[in-house]
Design a protein around this motif. Structure first.
Motif, mmCIF file in Angstrom:
data_model
loop_
_atom_site.group_PDB
_atom_site.id
_atom_site.type_symbol
_atom_site.label_atom_id
_atom_site.label_comp_id
_atom_site.label_asym_id
_atom_site.label_seq_id
_atom_site.Cartn_x
_atom_site.Cartn_y
_atom_site.Cartn_z
ATOM 1 N N GLU A 7 -31.118 -9.638 -24.494
ATOM 2 C CA GLU A 7 -31.551 -10.775 -23.683
ATOM 3 C C GLU A 7 -31.681 -10.400 -22.204
ATOM 4 O O GLU A 7 -32.327 -11.073 -21.425
ATOM 5 N N LEU A 8 -31.002 -9.330 -21.841
ATOM 6 C CA LEU A 8 -31.007 -8.919 -20.438
ATOM 7 C C LEU A 8 -32.191 -8.023 -20.084
ATOM 8 O O LEU A 8 -32.500 -7.804 -18.923
ATOM 9 N N ILE A 9 -32.789 -7.450 -21.115
ATOM 10 C CA ILE A 9 -33.844 -6.458 -20.865
ATOM 11 C C ILE A 9 -35.170 -7.158 -20.528
ATOM 12 O O ILE A 9 -35.551 -8.102 -21.176
ATOM 13 N N ALA B 57 -15.655 -8.158 -26.023
ATOM 14 C CA ALA B 57 -17.054 -8.386 -25.658
ATOM 15 C C ALA B 57 -17.199 -8.772 -24.189
ATOM 16 O O ALA B 57 -18.122 -8.331 -23.507
ATOM 17 N N VAL B 58 -16.276 -9.575 -23.694
ATOM 18 C CA VAL B 58 -16.348 -9.999 -22.294
ATOM 19 C C VAL B 58 -16.087 -8.795 -21.370
ATOM 20 O O VAL B 58 -16.809 -8.574 -20.398
ATOM 21 N N GLU C 205 -22.429 -8.736 -30.628
ATOM 22 C CA GLU C 205 -22.699 -9.759 -29.609
ATOM 23 C C GLU C 205 -23.120 -9.131 -28.286
ATOM 24 O O GLU C 205 -23.973 -9.644 -27.585
ATOM 25 N N LYS D 65 -18.089 -7.057 -34.590
ATOM 26 C CA LYS D 65 -18.624 -8.340 -34.137
ATOM 27 C C LYS D 65 -18.816 -8.312 -32.605
ATOM 28 O O LYS D 65 -19.836 -8.792 -32.087
ATOM 29 N N PHE E 137 -29.744 -4.086 -14.817
ATOM 30 C CA PHE E 137 -30.585 -5.206 -15.278
ATOM 31 C C PHE E 137 -31.431 -5.824 -14.168
ATOM 32 O O PHE E 137 -31.847 -6.952 -14.249
ATOM 33 N N LYS F 197 -26.635 -8.068 -28.595
ATOM 34 C CA LYS F 197 -27.529 -9.225 -28.501
ATOM 35 C C LYS F 197 -27.738 -9.605 -27.024
ATOM 36 O O LYS F 197 -28.854 -9.917 -26.610
ATOM 37 N N THR F 198 -26.656 -9.566 -26.271
ATOM 38 C CA THR F 198 -26.758 -9.914 -24.853
ATOM 39 C C THR F 198 -27.600 -8.884 -24.107
ATOM 40 O O THR F 198 -28.408 -9.237 -23.253
ATOM 41 N N THR G 175 -19.246 -6.691 -21.415
ATOM 42 C CA THR G 175 -20.391 -7.263 -20.700
ATOM 43 C C THR G 175 -20.180 -7.176 -19.192
ATOM 44 O O THR G 175 -21.102 -6.850 -18.437
ATOM 45 N N ALA G 176 -18.964 -7.459 -18.766
ATOM 46 C CA ALA G 176 -18.694 -7.392 -17.325
ATOM 47 C C ALA G 176 -18.961 -5.976 -16.811
ATOM 48 O O ALA G 176 -19.552 -5.788 -15.747
ATOM 49 N N VAL H 295 -22.623 -5.213 -16.441
ATOM 50 C CA VAL H 295 -23.171 -5.795 -15.221
ATOM 51 C C VAL H 295 -22.757 -4.962 -13.998
ATOM 52 O O VAL H 295 -23.487 -4.852 -13.022
#
Ligand code: B12
Ligand code: SF4
Lengths: 517, 313, 446
Positions: free
Chosen positions: B311-313, B280-281, B304, B300, B36, B307-308, B284-285, B288
């Motif tokens: 937002e990161l792109i 999800a956490v 999510e 779900k 990212f 969706k994140t 996401t970690a 990153v």
């Protein structure tokens, strides 16, 4: 000896001799015997000689027998230790290297510095364990401290006895000794409880030994002889390494060098005349033949070189003494693994390629193995487990070097010289050792193989006061790094567990050869 | 004081690996910057999230993640279709867990049939996973590779103990493979080297440095991934340039935090949301840290994370 | 740039006098290089060396303490960009936003929730660390009233006074005098007045700007006014900007020692969707935030974020270890064998792999030996008979097994007798030395 002269031209053994001509006493000159002797000493500029009770007990008779012309022996710290009628030209010392596995004794003529004779034997503490830890445990838990002490002292005395006899030496004339060994060995030699060496925070009882006497040590030489013990740096870097550094002279050079003693533990030191840093890599004794199926020391009958024919996979062996092979020694293992790797018989993890068409690869009791030699009674093999063991040891050594350099923020190419000590007999193929990633990939001319430096250092210390001071200064200067507490050691170790290394770019010459192949 | 941002240029690039065939083809990797960091380089492909499905009903999954698939999880074909059509999955990961000797011990032939059926039912890329039993996986994944010939699937996981067989089958049948090692950058690199030395192209590899769940060693996976990415980009280390996989779901949905009811641990809050958040956490970690391909379970959580990513792109 | 051990050594007296408590000057230099010692321990350093070393050792991200008392939060002091290089130092603080437009009861309720948020995880106490009190009303009186409620209901919790209105800030900050609150804050429009308020009340000043250029200019000016402790916000709100700006800030501070950005970062990540907010939290935690402002603090979300923060802020350089416990391999029955080994991950993976290969369901007791291999742990006195006995007893494995038999690694055969002494009623069996012989060993037992 020549070497000694290059570093220190004046012989200054721990015991000096001086001829004293005393005026015989008379009614007019009624000074006491001791004062009379002191008077002459004063004239010679010696003001602080100490005399023990024992010395005085025997003094009057000797003085009179010798008609007041005597020879006094005293230590460098000015303690009188011997008195005789005439100055014997013969004046000897012993240098002792107490290795975990072997003990070496040098008998040296202190008058001219020549080596009179030497002897070597196995350390009979081996009965109680191959390595220092087992012996520490035996000394503490098994209550065997005294037994271990006796064992090593007997070994030294047993080595000395025939030498003394053969050279017709009066043991009273051996009036100094130097001991070099790792921390555990010297503590056991002096009968000190070694248990704290093994326990956190790994602290030895003594680092700089006081000048105790041969009598206290139970050495069968002149009981008054001072025994100099090479100072330790820490629990796992002992006087033997200080001796090694001393012998390499790296502590006197402004250039940065690396010293490695490839024995049971794999101690290393990096530094220059300015600073020095050191660690024990804990390699394990496999290069001394221990823990290897057909491992042995570099003595007669050991396979010390191996060449493998790339198409037929047939090995050509070089054996010490040129007789039939009995086993394989450290140099042989390095050679063999490098060849096995290069011919594709093992992969970079050290695993044998089971699909190759050769009957030299087979399955033995311990799993896959490679047959180096087909014997009538016994084959000599290198098993996958052996190979793994060697890879671990070489990885520990290489990782130790990387970590030490990182700790001070230097890189490999800063090294000007690399000194290798250890029990490889007289042969270590540096090229092959680089090939398996045991030694850093640096130009060959930077390496020198300097053999058993523990005894060499002891020899220097026996003959020179300057060397003894240097040993102490060096030990104080050496900064010990505990690898088990060191950040990053495990990472370096894991990346070195590959042939030659996970990061092949650290070994450009190996990479190029490998690609060409 | 005026500020000039210190932008980095990286010497290396992550391989871009295409998976699947036809319209459904997806691509992972391809970036020449840290995750990212599009402000200093190119990251042409979004990370891909694959939905995990299994060849046998997910008896051992906790209730909250079993529920969304209740109607379909008795049949891998229905399950796969549901993920593709209803959940808009970008990829599907079929785990042949039923082949495990301690489970149903299904045969390699059975597994191959399941693979064929699932492939016939969907057109998104398929990841085919064994049961993580090194010995059994070898025949199972060989059969699966053959059954999926030329479908450009991702076959996994090849480990030190079985990589030779699996890589050979994947090579012969035109697939990509996942190389999994045990949470150590050096082991991961070593396995990639060993596999490429067999003649397997490194551009066809996906690295799995071994996943771990939030609170259960996530920091190790995180740092190993971060280090692998840095080696690939800053040292241009070709052996570390394959895209990375985070096999999230199977690690997350077995820890206590995704199973213990609120009644037992009131200070942990709602179980349903806690479980989803856990997955999800974790995901996401790892994004990153550098993962480009994820395998997840809960719809779900996937939504999510997706969706994140947007937002990161 | 940080100096290496040898570079520092060259500046020291080189006498090896040990007064600093280290055996040699080099040892001390190495500690200095790792920032594990401070220069004042050596009484004999020259002034010149002090100057050079002082500059080199000042932390690139300014250290400061937010709040006072036992709930105070330390921030800054970071020295690296990636956690594997060296531990991240001060875990980021979580703050929940409370708007002054809420009723007093609602404010009190959230404040109490913050107080009750503390949980224990693997021995650490974790909680919502701070409250961000937002002047949503725009009214100074309301902010002050809300501040009083917070001060009463969440006594000791550090507070962020979130307003750009200088009067409101001044009124609210008085409520937390001596408590080192954070006033967020200063902008290009009000920074002079805000700087004075922060100075007068010993508060940390939050500085907000849009973009890094504006931000650095602003912190530079504020520093000129005598305020040293600042927390900075680049204006990033979207995930993409948070990664970009936080990275550029931290990079400038660490790699270029760029002082105007050498401050802790505050990120505002409030979102409607609480789970989405949690995922933005992941980005803030992993990418350099020192304070993360949340809109809500559900328990499930707290647990997840606390755990992640804990994971990210552990020391990455201790050897890889596995958790101490008895691991089932396959589905062990009471009569299945029980093995013991150490928690060095390499050892664990090798041994568990071989047991799996043997296809005999088993139990593997993994004992904490600080990540050392079997022989190393034994050598260092960490894998001893008494420690093994204690571990086995405390593990409670006894009640799951039919026969009390423990299989130990062949390399520590020497321990078998003494373990038997210390574990009465147990049979100690010596296993093979190498793990690859375990399958054959189990086969031979039938
Ligand atoms: C790397 C290493 C270190 C590293 C630590 C690495 C680590 N995480 O443990 C460092 C440098 C820190 C270190 C330190 C020390 N080490 Co050390 N170290 C080694 C080395 C080179 C490799 C160890 C290793 O990684 N083994 C790999 C793992 C996988 O092996 P393992 O755990 O034993 O597991 C195998 C078997 O035991 C078996 N197994 C394991 N569990 C079980 C369970 C059952 C039921 C069964 C059946 C089998 C089984 O299977 C595994 C694979 O086959 C060895 C020598 C060697 N070549 O082996 C020395 C060695 C272990 N170390 C030794 C010593 C003495 C030490 C030190 C005390 C002193 C020193 N010399 O520095 C310190 C002590 C540590 C401390 N101060 O806290 C000695 C131990 C001597 C002895 N007889 O016990 C060894 C043998 C070397 C030597 N000098 O002789 N060491
Ligand atoms: S106190 Fe100073 S001079 Fe003395 S050893 Fe420590 S660093 Fe060296």
């Amino acid at each position: 000896l020549q070497y000694l002269h290059t570093v220190e031209p004046v012989l200054t053994p721990a015991v000096r001799r001086i001829v004293l001509e005393l005026t015989p006493p008379s009614i007019q000159d009624n000074t006491g015997d001791l004062e009379r002797m002191k008077r002459v000493l004063h004239e010679k500029g010696i003001h602080d000689m100490e005399f023990s009770h024992n010395f005085i007990l025997e003094m009057p008779v000797i003085l009179r027998d010798a008609e007041w012309e005597v020879c006094l022996s005293y230590t460098e710290s000015h303690e009188a230790i011997g008195l005789s009628a005439f100055c014997k030209t013969k004046h000897y010392g012993v240098a002792v290297d107490i290795g975990t596995t072997t003990v070496v004794v040098y008998l040296v003529n202190c008058a001219d510095g020549t080596l009179v004779d030497s002897g070597m034997t196995f350390n009979s503490q081996m009965r109680h364990g191959d390595d220092v830890i087992t012996r520490i445990v035996y000394a503490t838990e098994g209550g065997g401290l005294q037994e271990l002490r006796d064992a090593i002292i007997n070994d030294v005395n047993d080595l000395l006895a025939p030498i003394v006899e053969k050279n017709r030496i009066n043991i009273e004339d051996i009036d100094s000794a130097v001991i070099s060994g790792n921390t555990t060995m010297t503590q056991l030699f002096w009968g000190l409880d070694p248990s704290s060496i093994r326990e956190e925070p790994y602290i030895p009882t003594v680092n700089i030994y006081p000048g105790w006497r041969a009598g206290t040590a139970h050495l069968k030489i002149n009981p008054q002889a001072p025994v100099y013990t090479l100072p330790n740096v820490g629990s796992y870097v002992g006087g033997d390494i200080v001796a090694g550094v001393l012998a390499s002279r790296m502590h006197k050079s402004p250039e940065i060098s690396l010293f490695m003693d490839i024995g049971t533990n794999g101690e290393i030191a990096v530094g220059s005349s300015e600073w020095m840093i050191t660690a024990a890599c804990s390699m394990g004794p496999c290069f001394e033949g221990s823990g290897i199926r057909h491992g042995m020391r570099a003595t007669e009958g050991a396979i010390e070189s191996v060449k493998i024919e790339p198409s037929s996979f047939e090995p050509v062996l070089g054996v010490i003494g040129n007789g039939l092979p009995l086993g394989i020694c450290g140099s042989g293992m390095i050679d063999a693994i490098s060849e096995l790797f290069f011919t594709g018989i093992i992969d970079q993890r050290g695993k044998l390629a089971r699909d190759l068409s050769t009957d030299r690869i087979r399955t033995g009791d311990e799993g896959p193995e490679f047959v180096l030699y087909r014997g009538e009674r016994k084959d000599i093999v290198l098993t996958e487990v052996d190979i793994e063991n060697v890879i671990r040891a070489k990885a520990a050594l290489y990782a130790g070097v990387s970590v030490l350099l990182k700790e001070v923020g230097l890189s490999l190419d800063i090294l000007e010289r690399i000194y290798i000590a250890g029990g490889f007999g007289n042969y270590l193929d540096v090229d092959k050792a680089i090939m398996i990633g045991m030694l850093p990939d640096l130009p060959l001319e930077k390496f020198s193989f300097i053999g058993n430096t523990s005894i060499a250092g002891a020899y220097l210390c026996l003959l020179s006061e300057k060397m003894r001071r240097e040993a102490e200064e060096t030990a104080k200067k050496m900064t010990y790094v505990e690898l088990s507490a060191s950040r990053g050691f495990m990472d370096e170790y894991m990346s070195a567990l590959f042939l030659p290394h996970t990061n092949i770019d650290l070994f450009p010459t190996v990479r190029d050869l490998y690609e060409k192949r | 004081m005026a500020f000039t941002p210190a932008k980095e240029t990286y010497s290396g690039k992550v391989y871009s690996v295409a998976i699947g065939t036809g319209e459904g083809t997806g691509t992972v990797g391809g970036e020449n910057v840290l995750p990212f960091h599009s402000f200093e380089g190119a990251a042409p492909n979004r990370p891909v999230i694959a939905f995990e499905i299994q060849d046998v009903p997910p008896a051992d999954w906790p209730e909250s993640v079993k529920k969304p698939f209740e109607a379909v999880s008795d049949d891998p074909v229905k399950w796969a279709r549901f993920c593709q059509d209803e959940l808009k999955a970008k990829a599907i990961a079929l785990r042949l867990v039923g082949t495990h000797p301690d489970r149903e011990n299904r045969s390699a032939e059975d597994a191959a049939k399941t693979v064929k059926d699932v492939l016939a039912a969907v057109n998104v890329p398929l990841i085919i996973l064994g049961s993580n039993h090194a010995e059994k996986d070898a025949p199972v994944l060989v059969a699966a590779s053959e059954a999926a010939k030329d479908k450009n699937c991702v076959i996994g996981k090849a480990q030190e103990a079985n990589y030779k067989t699996i890589a050979a089958a994947a090579m012969a049948n035109n697939h990509k493979i996942i190389a999994m090692s045990e949470l150590d950058i050096n082991l991961s690199k070593q396995l990639n080297i060993l596999i490429t030395q067999m003649g397997f192209e490194k551009e066809r590899l996906i690295t799995d440095p071994m996943c771990s769940a939030l609170g259960y060693g996530l920091e190790y996976t995180y740092s190993v991934m971060e280090r692998i990415r840095l080696a690939a980009l800053t040292q241009n280390d070709a052996t570390m340039q394959p895209p990375m996989l985070g096999d999230i779901g199977m690690y997350v949905w077995k820890v206590k935090e995704t199973q213990a009811p609120e009644a037992d641990l009131p200070h942990w809050g709602s179980l349903e949301e806690r479980g989803i958040a856990w997955e999800a956490v974790t995901a996401t970690a790892l994004l990153v840290a550098g993962a480009e391909l994820l395998i997840m379970r809960h719809p779900k959580a996937v939504e999510e994370v997706q969706k994140t990513i947007e937002e990161l792109i | 740039m940080a100096l290496t051990g040898v570079e520092i050594f060259k500046l020291l007296p080189k006498t090896n006098c040990k007064k600093c408590g280290h055996p040699t000057c080099l040892a001390f230099a190495m500690k200095l290089a790792q920032r594990q010692a401070t220069l004042d321990s050596c009484p004999d350093v020259s002034e010149e060396a002090k100057k050079v070393l002082g500059e080199a050792s000042a932390p690139p991200v300014r250290p400061m303490t937010f709040g006072a008392g036992d709930k105070a939060v330390k921030m800054g002091e970071e020295t690296v960009l990636f956690r594997h290089d060296k531990k991240f130092v001060n875990p980021c603080a979580f703050a929940v936003e409370i708007k002054d437009t809420l009723s007093e009861a609602d404010i009190a309720a959230i404040a109490e929730e913050v107080v009750k948020s503390e949980i224990d995880r693997v021995g650490q106490k974790l909680r919502i660390d701070a409250i961000a009190l937002t002047n949503a009303s725009g009214d100074a009186g309301k902010l002050e009233a809300a501040a009083k409620t917070v001060a009463a209901k969440a006594a000791g919790v550090p507070v962020i006074i979130n307003t750009q209105n200088t009067q409101a800030a001044e009124a609210a900050v008085k409520v937390f005098s001596d408590k080192r609150p954070l006033i967020y804050g200063a902008t290009a429009a009000n920074f002079e007045a805000m700087a004075n308020i922060a100075k007068a009340n010993k508060a940390i000043l939050g500085v907000g700007a849009s973009g890094l250029d504006e931000l650095s200019t602003l912190t530079d000016k504020i520093k000129g006014l005598g305020v040293e402790d600042m927390v900075i916000d680049s204006g990033a709100r979207k995930a993409k900007e948070i990664i970009e700006n936080n990275t550029l800030i931290r990079r400038a501070a660490i790699k270029k020692n760029f002082k105007p950005l050498g401050f802790p970062i505050i990120n505002f990540i409030q979102r409607e969707d609480s789970l989405h907010e949690a995922l933005l939290g992941v980005i803030a935690i992993t990418k350099y935030a020192s304070i993360v402002v949340l809109s809500s603090i559900e328990k499930w979300k707290n647990l997840a974020l606390f755990t992640l923060r804990q994971n990210i802020y552990t020391d990455p350089q201790v050897p890889m270890q596995v958790e101490q416990k008895v691991y089932p391999i396959g589905e062990p029955k009471p009569e299945s064998p029980l093995f013991i080994t150490t928690n060095f991950s390499l050892t664990y993976f090798i041994v568990s792999g071989e047991i799996e290969n043997s296809k005999v369901a088993s139990r593997l007791a993994v004992m904490d030996c600080e990540g050392l291999s079997v022989l190393t742990a034994w050598a260092a006195g960490k894998f001893t008979a008494s420690k093994i006995a204690q571990f086995i007893t405390e593990s409670g494995v006894e009640k799951d097994i039919a026969t009390k038999e423990l299989i130990i690694p062949g390399y520590v055969a020497i321990l078998s007798g003494s373990i038997e002494d210390k574990l009465p009623g147990w049979k100690i069996t010596v296993g093979p030395r190498e793990a690859n012989a375990i399958p054959a060993f189990l086969r031979s037992r039938g």
